[in-house]
Design an enzyme around this catalytic site. Sequence first.
Site, PDB file in Angstrom:
ATOM      1  N   GLU A 275       0.845  -1.215   0.000  1.00  0.00           N
ATOM      2  CA  GLU A 275       0.000   0.000   0.000  1.00  0.00           C
ATOM      3  C   GLU A 275       0.866   1.244   0.000  1.00  0.00           C
ATOM      4  O   GLU A 275       0.554   2.239  -0.667  1.00  0.00           O
ATOM      5  CB  GLU A 275      -0.917   0.022   1.226  1.00  0.00           C
ATOM      6  CG  GLU A 275      -1.931  -1.099   1.268  1.00  0.00           C
ATOM      7  CD  GLU A 275      -2.765  -1.210   0.000  1.00  0.00           C
ATOM      8  OE1 GLU A 275      -3.237  -0.179  -0.483  1.00  0.00           O
ATOM      9  OE2 GLU A 275      -2.916  -2.333  -0.504  1.00  0.00           O
ATOM     10  N   TRP A 278       1.778   1.761  -3.464  1.00  0.00           N
ATOM     11  CA  TRP A 278       0.707   2.406  -4.254  1.00  0.00           C
ATOM     12  C   TRP A 278       0.814   3.925  -4.109  1.00  0.00           C
ATOM     13  O   TRP A 278       0.650   4.676  -5.063  1.00  0.00           O
ATOM     14  CB  TRP A 278      -0.685   1.969  -3.771  1.00  0.00           C
ATOM     15  CG  TRP A 278      -1.232   0.767  -4.458  1.00  0.00           C
ATOM     16  CD1 TRP A 278      -1.364  -0.480  -3.919  1.00  0.00           C
ATOM     17  CD2 TRP A 278      -1.749   0.679  -5.806  1.00  0.00           C
ATOM     18  NE1 TRP A 278      -1.924  -1.331  -4.846  1.00  0.00           N
ATOM     19  CE2 TRP A 278      -2.166  -0.643  -6.003  1.00  0.00           C
ATOM     20  CE3 TRP A 278      -1.883   1.598  -6.848  1.00  0.00           C
ATOM     21  CZ2 TRP A 278      -2.728  -1.085  -7.203  1.00  0.00           C
ATOM     22  CZ3 TRP A 278      -2.443   1.169  -8.042  1.00  0.00           C
ATOM     23  CH2 TRP A 278      -2.849  -0.158  -8.209  1.00  0.00           C
ATOM     24  N   TRP A 307     -21.189  12.120 -19.590  1.00  0.00           N
ATOM     25  CA  TRP A 307     -21.576  12.076 -18.176  1.00  0.00           C
ATOM     26  C   TRP A 307     -22.946  12.700 -17.998  1.00  0.00           C
ATOM     27  O   TRP A 307     -23.308  13.644 -18.699  1.00  0.00           O
ATOM     28  CB  TRP A 307     -20.558  12.834 -17.318  1.00  0.00           C
ATOM     29  CG  TRP A 307     -19.145  12.363 -17.502  1.00  0.00           C
ATOM     30  CD1 TRP A 307     -18.123  13.053 -18.088  1.00  0.00           C
ATOM     31  CD2 TRP A 307     -18.592  11.096 -17.119  1.00  0.00           C
ATOM     32  NE1 TRP A 307     -16.963  12.299 -18.086  1.00  0.00           N
ATOM     33  CE2 TRP A 307     -17.219  11.102 -17.501  1.00  0.00           C
ATOM     34  CE3 TRP A 307     -19.098   9.951 -16.491  1.00  0.00           C
ATOM     35  CZ2 TRP A 307     -16.375  10.009 -17.278  1.00  0.00           C
ATOM     36  CZ3 TRP A 307     -18.243   8.880 -16.275  1.00  0.00           C
ATOM     37  CH2 TRP A 307     -16.910   8.910 -16.664  1.00  0.00           C
ATOM     38  N   ASN A 342     -10.711   2.361   2.911  1.00  0.00           N
ATOM     39  CA  ASN A 342     -10.317   2.219   1.496  1.00  0.00           C
ATOM     40  C   ASN A 342     -11.304   1.404   0.667  1.00  0.00           C
ATOM     41  O   ASN A 342     -11.648   1.774  -0.457  1.00  0.00           O
ATOM     42  CB  ASN A 342      -8.924   1.603   1.399  1.00  0.00           C
ATOM     43  CG  ASN A 342      -8.495   1.432  -0.036  1.00  0.00           C
ATOM     44  OD1 ASN A 342      -8.413   2.398  -0.782  1.00  0.00           O
ATOM     45  ND2 ASN A 342      -8.250   0.186  -0.442  1.00  0.00           N
ATOM     46  N   TRP A 360     -16.294  11.517 -12.824  1.00  0.00           N
ATOM     47  CA  TRP A 360     -15.436  11.189 -11.678  1.00  0.00           C
ATOM     48  C   TRP A 360     -14.804  12.432 -11.056  1.00  0.00           C
ATOM     49  O   TRP A 360     -14.507  12.462  -9.859  1.00  0.00           O
ATOM     50  CB  TRP A 360     -14.336  10.189 -12.077  1.00  0.00           C
ATOM     51  CG  TRP A 360     -13.470  10.635 -13.223  1.00  0.00           C
ATOM     52  CD1 TRP A 360     -13.716  10.481 -14.549  1.00  0.00           C
ATOM     53  CD2 TRP A 360     -12.210  11.315 -13.143  1.00  0.00           C
ATOM     54  NE1 TRP A 360     -12.698  11.018 -15.308  1.00  0.00           N
ATOM     55  CE2 TRP A 360     -11.761  11.531 -14.464  1.00  0.00           C
ATOM     56  CE3 TRP A 360     -11.406  11.757 -12.088  1.00  0.00           C
ATOM     57  CZ2 TRP A 360     -10.544  12.171 -14.762  1.00  0.00           C
ATOM     58  CZ3 TRP A 360     -10.209  12.391 -12.373  1.00  0.00           C
ATOM     59  CH2 TRP A 360      -9.780  12.596 -13.697  1.00  0.00           C
ATOM     60  N   TRP A 383      -9.602   7.788  -7.860  1.00  0.00           N
ATOM     61  CA  TRP A 383     -10.789   8.088  -8.671  1.00  0.00           C
ATOM     62  C   TRP A 383     -10.621   7.596 -10.098  1.00  0.00           C
ATOM     63  O   TRP A 383     -11.545   7.037 -10.688  1.00  0.00           O
ATOM     64  CB  TRP A 383     -11.125   9.593  -8.628  1.00  0.00           C
ATOM     65  CG  TRP A 383     -11.945   9.887  -7.412  1.00  0.00           C
ATOM     66  CD1 TRP A 383     -11.484  10.331  -6.205  1.00  0.00           C
ATOM     67  CD2 TRP A 383     -13.357   9.677  -7.263  1.00  0.00           C
ATOM     68  NE1 TRP A 383     -12.532  10.418  -5.317  1.00  0.00           N
ATOM     69  CE2 TRP A 383     -13.686  10.034  -5.937  1.00  0.00           C
ATOM     70  CE3 TRP A 383     -14.370   9.235  -8.109  1.00  0.00           C
ATOM     71  CZ2 TRP A 383     -14.996   9.958  -5.445  1.00  0.00           C
ATOM     72  CZ3 TRP A 383     -15.668   9.162  -7.620  1.00  0.00           C
ATOM     73  CH2 TRP A 383     -15.970   9.512  -6.311  1.00  0.00           C
TER      74      TRP A 383
HETATM   75  P1  FAD Z   1      -3.489   1.794   5.264  1.00  0.00           P
HETATM   76  O1  FAD Z   1      -4.275   0.728   4.642  1.00  0.00           O
HETATM   77  O2  FAD Z   1      -2.967   1.587   6.623  1.00  0.00           O
HETATM   78  O3  FAD Z   1      -2.270   2.120   4.266  1.00  0.00           O
HETATM   79  C1  FAD Z   1      -1.078   2.762   4.707  1.00  0.00           C
HETATM   80  C2  FAD Z   1      -0.804   4.008   3.892  1.00  0.00           C
HETATM   81  O4  FAD Z   1      -0.569   3.672   2.527  1.00  0.00           O
HETATM   82  C3  FAD Z   1      -1.965   4.970   3.868  1.00  0.00           C
HETATM   83  O5  FAD Z   1      -1.947   5.791   5.006  1.00  0.00           O
HETATM   84  C4  FAD Z   1      -1.712   5.738   2.593  1.00  0.00           C
HETATM   85  O6  FAD Z   1      -0.764   6.757   2.768  1.00  0.00           O
HETATM   86  C5  FAD Z   1      -1.106   4.674   1.687  1.00  0.00           C
HETATM   87  N1  FAD Z   1      -2.145   4.058   0.841  1.00  0.00           N
HETATM   88  C6  FAD Z   1      -2.931   3.017   1.141  1.00  0.00           C
HETATM   89  N2  FAD Z   1      -3.720   2.682   0.109  1.00  0.00           N
HETATM   90  C7  FAD Z   1      -3.421   3.548  -0.880  1.00  0.00           C
HETATM   91  C8  FAD Z   1      -3.892   3.721  -2.202  1.00  0.00           C
HETATM   92  N3  FAD Z   1      -4.819   2.916  -2.742  1.00  0.00           N
HETATM   93  N4  FAD Z   1      -3.385   4.723  -2.931  1.00  0.00           N
HETATM   94  C9  FAD Z   1      -2.430   5.534  -2.423  1.00  0.00           C
HETATM   95  N5  FAD Z   1      -1.946   5.420  -1.181  1.00  0.00           N
HETATM   96  C10 FAD Z   1      -2.426   4.437  -0.414  1.00  0.00           C
HETATM   97  N6  FAD Z   1      -5.396   8.170   0.178  1.00  0.00           N
HETATM   98  C11 FAD Z   1      -4.917   9.335   0.653  1.00  0.00           C
HETATM   99  O7  FAD Z   1      -3.956   9.328   1.420  1.00  0.00           O
HETATM  100  N7  FAD Z   1      -5.478  10.518   0.288  1.00  0.00           N
HETATM  101  C12 FAD Z   1      -6.544  10.598  -0.557  1.00  0.00           C
HETATM  102  O8  FAD Z   1      -7.008  11.704  -0.882  1.00  0.00           O
HETATM  103  C13 FAD Z   1      -7.089   9.375  -1.052  1.00  0.00           C
HETATM  104  N8  FAD Z   1      -8.180   9.357  -1.861  1.00  0.00           N
HETATM  105  C14 FAD Z   1      -8.676   8.154  -2.346  1.00  0.00           C
HETATM  106  C15 FAD Z   1      -9.773   8.166  -3.211  1.00  0.00           C
HETATM  107  C16 FAD Z   1     -10.286   6.966  -3.729  1.00  0.00           C
HETATM  108  C17 FAD Z   1     -11.461   7.005  -4.663  1.00  0.00           C
HETATM  109  C18 FAD Z   1      -9.673   5.754  -3.368  1.00  0.00           C
HETATM  110  C19 FAD Z   1     -10.189   4.455  -3.911  1.00  0.00           C
HETATM  111  C20 FAD Z   1      -8.579   5.736  -2.511  1.00  0.00           C
HETATM  112  C21 FAD Z   1      -8.061   6.931  -1.996  1.00  0.00           C
HETATM  113  N9  FAD Z   1      -6.954   6.943  -1.092  1.00  0.00           N
HETATM  114  C22 FAD Z   1      -6.465   8.146  -0.653  1.00  0.00           C
HETATM  115  C23 FAD Z   1      -6.223   5.701  -0.782  1.00  0.00           C
HETATM  116  C24 FAD Z   1      -6.683   4.953   0.481  1.00  0.00           C
HETATM  117  O9  FAD Z   1      -8.056   4.786   0.486  1.00  0.00           O
HETATM  118  C25 FAD Z   1      -6.251   5.657   1.769  1.00  0.00           C
HETATM  119  O10 FAD Z   1      -4.885   5.986   1.712  1.00  0.00           O
HETATM  120  C26 FAD Z   1      -6.468   4.752   2.998  1.00  0.00           C
HETATM  121  O11 FAD Z   1      -7.810   4.389   3.093  1.00  0.00           O
HETATM  122  C27 FAD Z   1      -6.019   5.468   4.243  1.00  0.00           C
HETATM  123  O12 FAD Z   1      -6.243   4.691   5.382  1.00  0.00           O
HETATM  124  P2  FAD Z   1      -5.032   4.077   6.225  1.00  0.00           P
HETATM  125  O13 FAD Z   1      -4.065   5.152   6.573  1.00  0.00           O
HETATM  126  O14 FAD Z   1      -5.620   3.309   7.333  1.00  0.00           O
HETATM  127  O15 FAD Z   1      -4.369   3.135   5.147  1.00  0.00           O
END
Ligand code: FAD
Length: 472
Positions: A275, A278, A307, A342, A360, A383
Amino acid sequence: ATHLVWFRNDLRVNDNLALAAACRDPHARVVAIFIATAHQWRQHEMSPRQAEFIWLHLQSLHTSLADRGIELFIHQVDGFDESVECLNTFCEAQQVDALFYNYQYELNERRRDAAVEKAFGSNVICQGFDDSVLLPPGSVTTGNHEMYKVFTPFSKAFIKRLREALPECVTAPKIRGVILPETNKLTVFDYPRQPVDERLFPIGEQQAINQLRQFCRQPVADYHELRDFPAVDGTSRLSAYLAIGVLSPRQCLHRLLKEHPQALEGGAGAIWLNELIWREFYRHLLVAYPKLCRHQPFIPWTDNVAWRQDETQFIAWQQGCTGFPIVDAAMRQLNKTGWMHNRLRMVVASFLVKDLLIDWRCGERYFMSQLIDGDLAANNGGWQWAASTGTDAAPYFRIFNPTTQGERFDAKGEFIRQWLPELSSVPDKYIHTPWVWADKQPLTLDYPRPIVDHKQARIATLAAYEVARKSE
Ligand code: FAD
């Protein structure tokens, strides 16, 4: 010599590359600045919750810097152009010789930094650092020296690089042998702010580090099993800190490897590491494809999708009144806390785009305006993934069914009930289709019926994408 550290999205003293470099010369006088740019923030839809999170962390940064003999000033201007002038004036007044800052990778931010370096010429030496990433954008490329367009090979190449050499953390600067004049009192910037729930997001760098440590001890090892269930506290919730740089990804990596040394070899913690990668992938993409910062889809033909402009349905989605319990519970979590799980971000994004056929970019903007962890790269990436317009996105013909998603990831409706008390009396069996239960009783629920028919919406969306693809 006087060294200036320009704080932006890196509000911490530990493992801050620019701050550490500015403090390396023990004889230098070190000062710090943060420039609030309300007009620009508004254009970027920064959420009032994130603004509050920044403000609270600026106060704790002010104290930690003062304890080390470094004074932090907050200035306020309209936009990025004015911040260049502001910096210039500040540097003249403080007789700054060298400026240290950590790169931001968004387009406007990079233009601003280029303008600063140009304005300073040889008067002030500028040094930028790749601090908010594990590996600098542009450094993980294919055999043809191009950015990867697919995540899995990127991730493999990334891990290989990490195995060769880990990016090191730098320590917090030592206390400097200066007595500060009575430290200035910070004046809050003029931008809407909304309270942050400090039980969910405790304030302060040390709190963020504690949360990281706690997560890496055990929960990270169970992450692969629990991360998809929104009723369970199975993820780190560190995104808000990473987004404004209270925590660095290097700190995350090192803490993970300290507890789970096999994470780089696919052992415990590997999925969480993925993650973090990502996060890197989307940042690297922004630099390789600046059009992503200009509201453009990665796949050009998707811009031709017709859209729908349905304000009523868009508002129903925003407010969590679509009649699909998992979507509504998720949107209420977002509106109430500034954070969303997420799995649910994927579900609600898919619903807006593929069930309501709404652009979107409307959802992307709304998310930014609410999220405490709003981050252009991750949000745009998420997105475009959900809308099937991005790199390595879900193929457009794969469409989430919001009811089945609820059944799979919140089987008993624990999460739904937490956010939709109006469904508390609905039996588990019907929690994802409460209207079916209400009709059987019969009774009227204080909850809307579905605003779309998923099957029909799916057919219409497939057709709309198909038309757009053929017009290529
Ligand atoms: P954990 O699951 O603990 O992951 C650890 C860290 O990895 C996160 O804190 C984050 O920094 C990074 N991470 C995890 N998943 C992703 C991912 N898919 N993409 C990029 N980084 C990731 N994340 C944001 O930080 N800011 C946003 O504005 C954002 N918008 C999103 C919009 C959509 C439509 C989707 C599908 C995902 C988005 N995410 C975003 C990614 C992800 O949902 C969040 O980072 C995550 O839910 C944060 O929770 P956590 O810290 O417990 O994550």
